[in-house]
Design a protein around this motif. Structure first.
Motif, PDB file in Angstrom:
ATOM      1  N   LEU A   1      57.484  57.097  34.165  1.00  0.00           N
ATOM      2  CA  LEU A   1      56.900  56.252  33.136  1.00  0.00           C
ATOM      3  C   LEU A   1      56.275  57.102  32.039  1.00  0.00           C
ATOM      4  O   LEU A   1      55.635  58.107  32.309  1.00  0.00           O
ATOM      5  N   ASP A   2      56.454  56.686  30.821  1.00  0.00           N
ATOM      6  CA  ASP A   2      55.816  57.318  29.675  1.00  0.00           C
ATOM      7  C   ASP A   2      54.506  56.570  29.439  1.00  0.00           C
ATOM      8  O   ASP A   2      54.502  55.469  28.902  1.00  0.00           O
ATOM      9  N   ARG A   3      53.392  57.152  29.874  1.00  0.00           N
ATOM     10  CA  ARG A   3      52.105  56.465  29.782  1.00  0.00           C
ATOM     11  C   ARG A   3      51.770  56.029  28.373  1.00  0.00           C
ATOM     12  O   ARG A   3      51.266  54.936  28.153  1.00  0.00           O
ATOM     13  N   GLU A   4      52.024  56.904  27.420  1.00  0.00           N
ATOM     14  CA  GLU A   4      51.698  56.573  26.037  1.00  0.00           C
ATOM     15  C   GLU A   4      52.463  55.327  25.578  1.00  0.00           C
ATOM     16  O   GLU A   4      51.908  54.456  24.920  1.00  0.00           O
ATOM     17  N   ALA A   5      53.745  55.240  25.946  1.00  0.00           N
ATOM     18  CA  ALA A   5      54.549  54.084  25.559  1.00  0.00           C
ATOM     19  C   ALA A   5      54.048  52.819  26.252  1.00  0.00           C
ATOM     20  O   ALA A   5      54.001  51.741  25.650  1.00  0.00           O
ATOM     21  N   VAL A   6      53.650  52.937  27.518  1.00  0.00           N
ATOM     22  CA  VAL A   6      53.143  51.784  28.255  1.00  0.00           C
ATOM     23  C   VAL A   6      51.842  51.281  27.616  1.00  0.00           C
ATOM     24  O   VAL A   6      51.668  50.084  27.379  1.00  0.00           O
ATOM     25  N   PHE A   7      50.923  52.198  27.306  1.00  0.00           N
ATOM     26  CA  PHE A   7      49.656  51.785  26.700  1.00  0.00           C
ATOM     27  C   PHE A   7      49.863  51.227  25.300  1.00  0.00           C
ATOM     28  O   PHE A   7      49.180  50.278  24.892  1.00  0.00           O
ATOM     29  N   ALA A   8      50.797  51.789  24.547  1.00  0.00           N
ATOM     30  CA  ALA A   8      51.080  51.274  23.205  1.00  0.00           C
ATOM     31  C   ALA A   8      51.612  49.841  23.294  1.00  0.00           C
ATOM     32  O   ALA A   8      51.231  48.971  22.507  1.00  0.00           O
ATOM     33  N   ALA A   9      52.478  49.575  24.272  1.00  0.00           N
ATOM     34  CA  ALA A   9      53.019  48.227  24.452  1.00  0.00           C
ATOM     35  C   ALA A   9      51.912  47.260  24.874  1.00  0.00           C
ATOM     36  O   ALA A   9      51.863  46.111  24.419  1.00  0.00           O
ATOM     37  N   MET A  10      51.005  47.721  25.731  1.00  0.00           N
ATOM     38  CA  MET A  10      49.901  46.862  26.172  1.00  0.00           C
ATOM     39  C   MET A  10      48.974  46.530  24.998  1.00  0.00           C
ATOM     40  O   MET A  10      48.460  45.412  24.911  1.00  0.00           O
ATOM     41  N   ALA A  11      48.749  47.493  24.122  1.00  0.00           N
ATOM     42  CA  ALA A  11      47.851  47.280  22.986  1.00  0.00           C
ATOM     43  C   ALA A  11      48.397  46.221  22.032  1.00  0.00           C
ATOM     44  O   ALA A  11      47.631  45.559  21.327  1.00  0.00           O
ATOM     45  N   GLN A  12      49.710  46.037  22.007  1.00  0.00           N
ATOM     46  CA  GLN A  12      50.323  45.066  21.113  1.00  0.00           C
ATOM     47  C   GLN A  12      50.326  43.656  21.704  1.00  0.00           C
ATOM     48  O   GLN A  12      50.580  42.691  20.999  1.00  0.00           O
ATOM     49  N   GLN A  13      50.044  43.538  22.997  1.00  0.00           N
ATOM     50  CA  GLN A  13      50.045  42.226  23.635  1.00  0.00           C
ATOM     51  C   GLN A  13      48.741  41.485  23.340  1.00  0.00           C
ATOM     52  O   GLN A  13      47.689  42.089  23.182  1.00  0.00           O
ATOM     53  N   THR A  14      48.826  40.169  23.284  1.00  0.00           N
ATOM     54  CA  THR A  14      47.638  39.341  23.106  1.00  0.00           C
ATOM     55  C   THR A  14      46.917  39.264  24.444  1.00  0.00           C
ATOM     56  O   THR A  14      47.529  38.940  25.462  1.00  0.00           O
ATOM     57  N   PRO A  15      45.609  39.560  24.450  1.00  0.00           N
ATOM     58  CA  PRO A  15      44.895  39.491  25.731  1.00  0.00           C
ATOM     59  C   PRO A  15      44.852  38.051  26.248  1.00  0.00           C
ATOM     60  O   PRO A  15      44.861  37.108  25.462  1.00  0.00           O
ATOM     61  N   PRO A  16      44.802  37.880  27.545  1.00  0.00           N
ATOM     62  CA  PRO A  16      44.758  36.521  28.092  1.00  0.00           C
ATOM     63  C   PRO A  16      43.464  35.822  27.712  1.00  0.00           C
ATOM     64  O   PRO A  16      42.431  36.455  27.485  1.00  0.00           O
ATOM     65  N   GLU A  17      43.535  34.507  27.651  1.00  0.00           N
ATOM     66  CA  GLU A  17      42.357  33.710  27.314  1.00  0.00           C
ATOM     67  C   GLU A  17      41.367  33.759  28.472  1.00  0.00           C
ATOM     68  O   GLU A  17      41.742  33.638  29.639  1.00  0.00           O
ATOM     69  N   LEU A  18      40.097  33.996  28.145  1.00  0.00           N
ATOM     70  CA  LEU A  18      39.065  34.027  29.174  1.00  0.00           C
ATOM     71  C   LEU A  18      38.713  32.599  29.566  1.00  0.00           C
ATOM     72  O   LEU A  18      38.609  31.718  28.726  1.00  0.00           O
ATOM     73  N   VAL A  19      38.494  32.388  30.844  1.00  0.00           N
ATOM     74  CA  VAL A  19      38.161  31.060  31.347  1.00  0.00           C
ATOM     75  C   VAL A  19      36.739  31.105  31.889  1.00  0.00           C
ATOM     76  O   VAL A  19      36.392  31.976  32.690  1.00  0.00           O
ATOM     77  N   GLU A  20      35.919  30.167  31.453  1.00  0.00           N
ATOM     78  CA  GLU A  20      34.547  30.062  31.951  1.00  0.00           C
ATOM     79  C   GLU A  20      34.558  29.130  33.153  1.00  0.00           C
ATOM     80  O   GLU A  20      34.913  27.953  33.042  1.00  0.00           O
ATOM     81  N   TRP A  21      34.203  29.642  34.299  1.00  0.00           N
ATOM     82  CA  TRP A  21      34.247  28.858  35.523  1.00  0.00           C
ATOM     83  C   TRP A  21      32.907  28.202  35.846  1.00  0.00           C
ATOM     84  O   TRP A  21      32.773  27.505  36.841  1.00  0.00           O
ATOM     85  N   GLY A  22      31.889  28.446  35.038  1.00  0.00           N
ATOM     86  CA  GLY A  22      30.578  27.845  35.294  1.00  0.00           C
ATOM     87  C   GLY A  22      29.707  28.746  36.139  1.00  0.00           C
ATOM     88  O   GLY A  22      30.103  29.837  36.538  1.00  0.00           O
ATOM     89  N   PRO A  23      28.520  28.282  36.450  1.00  0.00           N
ATOM     90  CA  PRO A  23      27.590  29.094  37.246  1.00  0.00           C
ATOM     91  C   PRO A  23      28.057  29.179  38.698  1.00  0.00           C
ATOM     92  O   PRO A  23      28.844  28.350  39.161  1.00  0.00           O
ATOM     93  N   PRO A  24      27.554  30.200  39.423  1.00  0.00           N
ATOM     94  CA  PRO A  24      27.915  30.323  40.836  1.00  0.00           C
ATOM     95  C   PRO A  24      27.544  29.053  41.605  1.00  0.00           C
ATOM     96  O   PRO A  24      26.522  28.429  41.344  1.00  0.00           O
ATOM     97  N   ALA A  25      28.362  28.666  42.557  1.00  0.00           N
ATOM     98  CA  ALA A  25      28.122  27.453  43.329  1.00  0.00           C
ATOM     99  C   ALA A  25      27.752  27.779  44.770  1.00  0.00           C
ATOM    100  O   ALA A  25      27.438  26.884  45.531  1.00  0.00           O
ATOM    101  N   GLY A  26      27.799  29.022  45.122  1.00  0.00           N
ATOM    102  CA  GLY A  26      27.506  29.408  46.507  1.00  0.00           C
ATOM    103  C   GLY A  26      26.862  30.789  46.529  1.00  0.00           C
ATOM    104  O   GLY A  26      25.917  31.034  45.793  1.00  0.00           O
ATOM    105  N   ARG A  27      27.393  31.652  47.338  1.00  0.00           N
ATOM    106  CA  ARG A  27      26.821  32.995  47.480  1.00  0.00           C
ATOM    107  C   ARG A  27      27.674  34.047  46.766  1.00  0.00           C
ATOM    108  O   ARG A  27      27.707  35.201  47.196  1.00  0.00           O
ATOM    109  N   GLU A  28      28.386  33.663  45.706  1.00  0.00           N
ATOM    110  CA  GLU A  28      29.210  34.615  44.979  1.00  0.00           C
ATOM    111  C   GLU A  28      28.347  35.728  44.414  1.00  0.00           C
ATOM    112  O   GLU A  28      27.197  35.523  44.048  1.00  0.00           O
ATOM    113  N   VAL A  29      28.896  36.919  44.380  1.00  0.00           N
ATOM    114  CA  VAL A  29      28.201  38.055  43.796  1.00  0.00           C
ATOM    115  C   VAL A  29      28.887  38.361  42.474  1.00  0.00           C
ATOM    116  O   VAL A  29      30.071  38.670  42.428  1.00  0.00           O
ATOM    117  N   TRP A  30      28.182  38.244  41.373  1.00  0.00           N
ATOM    118  CA  TRP A  30      28.753  38.499  40.057  1.00  0.00           C
ATOM    119  C   TRP A  30      28.270  39.795  39.596  1.00  0.00           C
ATOM    120  O   TRP A  30      27.768  40.376  38.979  1.00  0.00           O
TER     121      TRP A  30
END
Length: 79
Positions: A50-79
């Motif tokens: 793999l050509d790391r530089e080419a892989v990172f360049a391709a990743m930089a051109q992609q649109t990042p995924p939309e962040l999803v807000e799941w709300g406050p913790p409902a149990g003993r989750e560790v954030w």
């Protein structure tokens, strides 16, 4: 299809017909893996590193995924 093995310096060489190259997707200068199974010589296209530089360049051109807000913790989750 028959082919002849010939001398190539201190090693042996095999000429691969053009139509075989085209049907396998191989080209002059391609690396191949050689293996032997049940007395048969198997040629497989070698994995290219793999050509790391080419892989990172391709990743930089992609649109990042939309962040999803799941709300406050409902149990003993560790954030």
């Amino acid at each position: 299809m028959k082919a002849l093995i010939g001398k190539w310096g201190q090693a042996a060489g095999l000429r691969i017909p053009k139509d075989v190259l085209e049907r396998t997707g191989l080209a002059l200068g391609d690396a191949v893996e050689l293996s032997v199974e049940d007395g048969k010589v198997i040629l497989t296209p070698a994995r290219q590193p793999l050509d790391r530089e080419a892989v990172f360049a391709a990743m930089a051109q992609q649109t990042p995924p939309e962040l999803v807000e799941w709300g406050p913790p409902a149990g003993r989750e560790v954030w």
